[in-house]
Design a protein around this motif. Structure first.
Motif, PDB file in Angstrom:
ATOM      1  N   HIS A   4      34.121  50.860  43.413  1.00  0.00           N
ATOM      2  CA  HIS A   4      34.136  49.782  42.423  1.00  0.00           C
ATOM      3  C   HIS A   4      35.565  49.490  41.997  1.00  0.00           C
ATOM      4  O   HIS A   4      36.276  50.383  41.544  1.00  0.00           O
ATOM      5  CB  HIS A   4      33.272  50.156  41.228  1.00  0.00           C
ATOM      6  CG  HIS A   4      31.848  50.424  41.622  1.00  0.00           C
ATOM      7  ND1 HIS A   4      30.884  49.447  41.637  1.00  0.00           N
ATOM      8  CD2 HIS A   4      31.266  51.550  42.087  1.00  0.00           C
ATOM      9  CE1 HIS A   4      29.745  49.978  42.065  1.00  0.00           C
ATOM     10  NE2 HIS A   4      29.946  51.245  42.355  1.00  0.00           N
ATOM     11  N   HIS A   5      35.955  48.241  42.169  1.00  0.00           N
ATOM     12  CA  HIS A   5      37.351  47.837  41.954  1.00  0.00           C
ATOM     13  C   HIS A   5      37.429  46.667  40.972  1.00  0.00           C
ATOM     14  O   HIS A   5      36.463  45.930  40.824  1.00  0.00           O
ATOM     15  CB  HIS A   5      37.972  47.401  43.293  1.00  0.00           C
ATOM     16  CG  HIS A   5      37.864  48.446  44.358  1.00  0.00           C
ATOM     17  ND1 HIS A   5      38.839  49.396  44.585  1.00  0.00           N
ATOM     18  CD2 HIS A   5      36.889  48.718  45.248  1.00  0.00           C
ATOM     19  CE1 HIS A   5      38.468  50.189  45.575  1.00  0.00           C
ATOM     20  NE2 HIS A   5      37.281  49.798  45.994  1.00  0.00           N
ATOM     21  N   PRO A   6      38.599  46.466  40.345  1.00  0.00           N
ATOM     22  CA  PRO A   6      38.745  45.287  39.484  1.00  0.00           C
ATOM     23  C   PRO A   6      38.651  44.007  40.313  1.00  0.00           C
ATOM     24  O   PRO A   6      39.112  43.974  41.450  1.00  0.00           O
ATOM     25  CB  PRO A   6      40.159  45.433  38.905  1.00  0.00           C
ATOM     26  CG  PRO A   6      40.582  46.830  39.191  1.00  0.00           C
ATOM     27  CD  PRO A   6      39.818  47.287  40.386  1.00  0.00           C
ATOM     28  N   LYS A   7      38.056  42.983  39.719  1.00  0.00           N
ATOM     29  CA  LYS A   7      38.002  41.684  40.388  1.00  0.00           C
ATOM     30  C   LYS A   7      39.402  41.103  40.573  1.00  0.00           C
ATOM     31  O   LYS A   7      40.319  41.429  39.825  1.00  0.00           O
ATOM     32  CB  LYS A   7      37.251  40.678  39.508  1.00  0.00           C
ATOM     33  CG  LYS A   7      35.792  40.884  39.414  1.00  0.00           C
ATOM     34  CD  LYS A   7      35.249  39.744  38.569  1.00  0.00           C
ATOM     35  CE  LYS A   7      33.747  39.781  38.563  1.00  0.00           C
ATOM     36  NZ  LYS A   7      33.188  38.517  38.132  1.00  0.00           N
ATOM     37  N   PHE A   8      39.487  40.152  41.501  1.00  0.00           N
ATOM     38  CA  PHE A   8      40.762  39.484  41.775  1.00  0.00           C
ATOM     39  C   PHE A   8      41.376  38.873  40.507  1.00  0.00           C
ATOM     40  O   PHE A   8      42.567  38.991  40.266  1.00  0.00           O
ATOM     41  CB  PHE A   8      40.537  38.401  42.839  1.00  0.00           C
ATOM     42  CG  PHE A   8      41.790  37.689  43.230  1.00  0.00           C
ATOM     43  CD1 PHE A   8      42.738  38.321  44.019  1.00  0.00           C
ATOM     44  CD2 PHE A   8      42.032  36.390  42.804  1.00  0.00           C
ATOM     45  CE1 PHE A   8      43.909  37.674  44.383  1.00  0.00           C
ATOM     46  CE2 PHE A   8      43.198  35.734  43.162  1.00  0.00           C
ATOM     47  CZ  PHE A   8      44.131  36.379  43.947  1.00  0.00           C
ATOM     48  N   ALA A  24      44.680  46.391  30.806  1.00  0.00           N
ATOM     49  CA  ALA A  24      45.840  46.605  31.681  1.00  0.00           C
ATOM     50  C   ALA A  24      45.998  48.091  31.991  1.00  0.00           C
ATOM     51  O   ALA A  24      46.248  48.483  33.140  1.00  0.00           O
ATOM     52  CB  ALA A  24      47.108  46.040  31.032  1.00  0.00           C
ATOM     53  N   ALA A  25      45.827  48.943  30.974  1.00  0.00           N
ATOM     54  CA  ALA A  25      45.938  50.386  31.200  1.00  0.00           C
ATOM     55  C   ALA A  25      44.836  50.849  32.153  1.00  0.00           C
ATOM     56  O   ALA A  25      45.072  51.667  33.041  1.00  0.00           O
ATOM     57  CB  ALA A  25      45.857  51.149  29.877  1.00  0.00           C
ATOM     58  N   ALA A  28      45.863  49.972  35.601  1.00  0.00           N
ATOM     59  CA  ALA A  28      46.955  50.852  36.043  1.00  0.00           C
ATOM     60  C   ALA A  28      46.412  52.219  36.462  1.00  0.00           C
ATOM     61  O   ALA A  28      46.830  52.779  37.482  1.00  0.00           O
ATOM     62  CB  ALA A  28      47.983  51.015  34.915  1.00  0.00           C
ATOM     63  N   SER A  36      44.409  50.651  47.864  1.00  0.00           N
ATOM     64  CA  SER A  36      44.170  49.281  48.306  1.00  0.00           C
ATOM     65  C   SER A  36      44.423  48.283  47.169  1.00  0.00           C
ATOM     66  O   SER A  36      45.013  47.225  47.373  1.00  0.00           O
ATOM     67  CB  SER A  36      42.775  49.161  48.929  1.00  0.00           C
ATOM     68  OG  SER A  36      41.955  48.334  48.184  1.00  0.00           O
ATOM     69  N   PHE A 184      35.860  51.750  38.932  1.00  0.00           N
ATOM     70  CA  PHE A 184      36.171  50.808  37.853  1.00  0.00           C
ATOM     71  C   PHE A 184      34.937  49.931  37.675  1.00  0.00           C
ATOM     72  O   PHE A 184      34.688  49.031  38.471  1.00  0.00           O
ATOM     73  CB  PHE A 184      37.387  49.973  38.293  1.00  0.00           C
ATOM     74  CG  PHE A 184      37.965  49.054  37.266  1.00  0.00           C
ATOM     75  CD1 PHE A 184      39.106  49.407  36.543  1.00  0.00           C
ATOM     76  CD2 PHE A 184      37.412  47.795  37.037  1.00  0.00           C
ATOM     77  CE1 PHE A 184      39.670  48.542  35.623  1.00  0.00           C
ATOM     78  CE2 PHE A 184      37.974  46.922  36.105  1.00  0.00           C
ATOM     79  CZ  PHE A 184      39.109  47.301  35.400  1.00  0.00           C
TER      80      PHE A 184
ATOM     81  N   ILE B 126      52.348  51.388  31.693  1.00  0.00           N
ATOM     82  CA  ILE B 126      51.346  50.632  32.456  1.00  0.00           C
ATOM     83  C   ILE B 126      51.935  50.111  33.771  1.00  0.00           C
ATOM     84  O   ILE B 126      51.293  50.167  34.813  1.00  0.00           O
ATOM     85  CB  ILE B 126      50.795  49.470  31.597  1.00  0.00           C
ATOM     86  CG1 ILE B 126      50.042  50.029  30.380  1.00  0.00           C
ATOM     87  CG2 ILE B 126      49.870  48.571  32.418  1.00  0.00           C
ATOM     88  CD1 ILE B 126      49.603  48.995  29.361  1.00  0.00           C
ATOM     89  N   PHE B 140      46.325  51.083  55.270  1.00  0.00           N
ATOM     90  CA  PHE B 140      45.377  50.071  55.711  1.00  0.00           C
ATOM     91  C   PHE B 140      45.094  50.124  57.195  1.00  0.00           C
ATOM     92  O   PHE B 140      45.985  50.072  58.016  1.00  0.00           O
ATOM     93  CB  PHE B 140      45.885  48.687  55.345  1.00  0.00           C
ATOM     94  CG  PHE B 140      45.867  48.501  53.872  1.00  0.00           C
ATOM     95  CD1 PHE B 140      44.686  48.176  53.239  1.00  0.00           C
ATOM     96  CD2 PHE B 140      46.997  48.723  53.118  1.00  0.00           C
ATOM     97  CE1 PHE B 140      44.638  48.040  51.870  1.00  0.00           C
ATOM     98  CE2 PHE B 140      46.961  48.590  51.750  1.00  0.00           C
ATOM     99  CZ  PHE B 140      45.779  48.242  51.128  1.00  0.00           C
ATOM    100  N   ASP B 205      36.291  41.403  48.017  1.00  0.00           N
ATOM    101  CA  ASP B 205      35.945  41.800  46.665  1.00  0.00           C
ATOM    102  C   ASP B 205      34.539  42.375  46.638  1.00  0.00           C
ATOM    103  O   ASP B 205      33.582  41.722  46.999  1.00  0.00           O
ATOM    104  CB  ASP B 205      36.014  40.578  45.745  1.00  0.00           C
ATOM    105  CG  ASP B 205      35.889  40.965  44.290  1.00  0.00           C
ATOM    106  OD1 ASP B 205      35.025  41.804  44.000  1.00  0.00           O
ATOM    107  OD2 ASP B 205      36.650  40.440  43.484  1.00  0.00           O
ATOM    108  N   HIS B 207      32.600  42.906  44.293  1.00  0.00           N
ATOM    109  CA  HIS B 207      31.688  42.403  43.275  1.00  0.00           C
ATOM    110  C   HIS B 207      30.919  41.185  43.745  1.00  0.00           C
ATOM    111  O   HIS B 207      30.068  40.677  43.041  1.00  0.00           O
ATOM    112  CB  HIS B 207      32.461  42.046  41.997  1.00  0.00           C
ATOM    113  CG  HIS B 207      32.920  43.273  41.275  1.00  0.00           C
ATOM    114  ND1 HIS B 207      32.187  43.878  40.306  1.00  0.00           N
ATOM    115  CD2 HIS B 207      34.030  44.022  41.455  1.00  0.00           C
ATOM    116  CE1 HIS B 207      32.825  44.936  39.884  1.00  0.00           C
ATOM    117  NE2 HIS B 207      33.944  45.047  40.553  1.00  0.00           N
TER     118      HIS B 207
END
Lengths: 229, 208
Positions: A4-8, A24-25, A28, A36, A184, B126, B140, B205, B207
């Motif tokens: 599970h990754h943050p969206k674009f 943001a933290a 990070a 990736s 995430f 951050i 990759f 993505d 999601h």
């Protein structure tokens, strides 16, 4: 493996510096565990930087955007240059930071470096849940470290706003599957979930509204919603 | 590198006498930063300052909407450049990326001070400056992910590319884009939506 990754759009907001510190933290921390996403952010940063500092972009915008940009007065740059270069201060090549750790129920966890300077309040407990608030001063957005002891769970719930759960250590599972450190998980008001952990876990959570418990007896637990949030 | 001409052709008509090359002279910027680091060269700093400061001022002004605070962003960013030039490593990334990161961090801390009333200066935690470049070994294997974002954007239809580049890389608002491209706002919005859908698909993505 992290699934599970943050969206674009979140990565974009991260690169632009437009996200609240809490999110943001979170990104990070995720990027430190996810090569990736880190790669995507590096590429995006390079491109946004290049575009920001291209000559003709600014000249053209000035010609066109009369309302805002033509009125910016050129400040007195010579004074500023003299002032800056008068200083002999040089940044130390290698800054040394103390690692910061936190204890939950006898387990010690080293905090991610993104969190090392955020004010942390005392840990509060209800049953197997322990929570330490990170005081970021972001109004309705609340950020916490949430520890769930072995065999613990959070009753099924929904929430009105968004809820980010970033797993820092251990594992948990819900109806959607198993989660590992680095995952995430961004939920919004459409989602319901009921995370449970066999061996215990530590999460970084960000939410902008109280959780709302949805099932039977758990409705009595709604004060926990405010506790977790 | 992005070419504004190919991105926003309608802007050509508005070209001014200032319209020199839009190419950034990266080797020159790197050389100046090295001279600052090694010789504390004030001339080199002046060059770097003249290149970046007016742009930083405009970017900060549009973000913070205060002339005084925009000046503060310029001052803080350029002071950092002067104090940290020896930390810049051109093998890890472009000078523009390095200065952008400093500017973004300074702006973030300043806005946090204003909005959250916090002086915790979290930005360097951050977005650590030293770890700016991805020093990981090549991770990759997926050929689609390893292609850079620019390459993926280049696969979009021309009219969607214009909108994506204008919106994301040049920080123009949808309204500004509508004016520049002489199109209805609705068209800009739908092109952006279509383009983002495709980009997400191509970037994998999870999601969607």
């Amino acid at each position: 493996m992290i699934k599970h990754h943050p969206k674009f759009e979140l990565l974009q907001g991260f690169v632009d510096g437009d996200l609240p510190a809490s999110l943001a933290a979170g990104i990070a921390i995720h990027n430190n565990m996810c090569a990736s996403c880190q790669q995507k952010v590096s590429q995006l940063t390079e491109q946004v930087a290049e575009a920001s500092f291209e000559q003709s972009f600014h000249h053209k915008i000035i010609v066109n955007d009369e309302e805002n940009l033509t009125e910016i007065a050129e400040m007195d740059f010579d004074d500023m240059i003299n002032q800056i270069t008068a200083s002999d201060d040089v940044e130390p090549t290698k800054a040394i930071y103390d690692e910061r750790s936190i204890d939950f129920k006898g387990m010690q966890y080293t905090l991610p470096s993104a969190l090392r300077n955020i004010e942390l309040s005392k840990t509060a407990q209800i049953g197997k849940l322990s929570r330490a608030r990170l005081n970021l001063g972001e109004g309705e957005i609340h950020t916490s470290l949430l520890h769930i002891g072995p065999g613990g769970s959070i009753p099924e719930h929904t929430h009105k706003g968004f809820e980010l759960t970033l797993l820092l250590a251990g594992t948990f599972a819900d109806a959607h599957g198993q989660y590992v450190a680095g995952d995430f998980i961004m939920l919004d008001k459409r989602d319901q979930h009921q995370p449970a952990t066999e061996h215990g876990c530590l999460c970084y959570t960000v939410a902008n509204d109280a959780l709302h418990f949805t099932q039977g007896i758990n409705k009595l637990l709604n004060p926990i919603g405010a506790f977790i949030y | 590198m992005l070419s504004v001409h190919s991105v926003l052709p309608s802007l050509k008509a508005n070209a001014t006498s200032n319209n020199m090359t839009n190419k950034i002279n990266h080797p020159e910027l790197c050389q100046w930063l090295k001279s600052i680091a090694i010789d504390r060269d004030k001339q080199a700093f002046t060059q770097v300052f003249r290149f970046f400061a007016p742009k930083i001022q405009r970017i900060a002004q549009s973000k913070i909407n205060s002339e005084a605070l925009a000046a503060e962003v310029v001052q803080d960013t350029m002071s950092n450049v002067w104090r940290k030039a020896h930390l810049f490593d051109d093998s890890k990334g472009a000078a523009t990326t390095w200065v952008y990161t400093i500017m973004r961090n300074v702006t973030f801390d300043l806005l946090r001070k204003m909005k959250a009333n916090k002086e915790d200066n979290l930005s360097d935690d951050i977005w650590p400056l030293a770890e700016l470049a991805n020093t990981e070994e090549e991770v990759f294997t997926d050929h689609i992910q390893s292609r850079n974002l620019q390459g993926i954007i280049a696969t979009l239809p021309e009219n969607q590319q214009q909108v994506v580049k204008g919106f994301y890389f040049m920080e123009m608002s949808q309204e500004q884009l509508a004016v520049h491209l002489d199109l209805p706002l609705g068209t800009i919005k739908s092109r952006l939506r279509l383009a983002l859908g495709k980009l997400k698909l191509k970037l994998g993505d999870p999601h969607d």
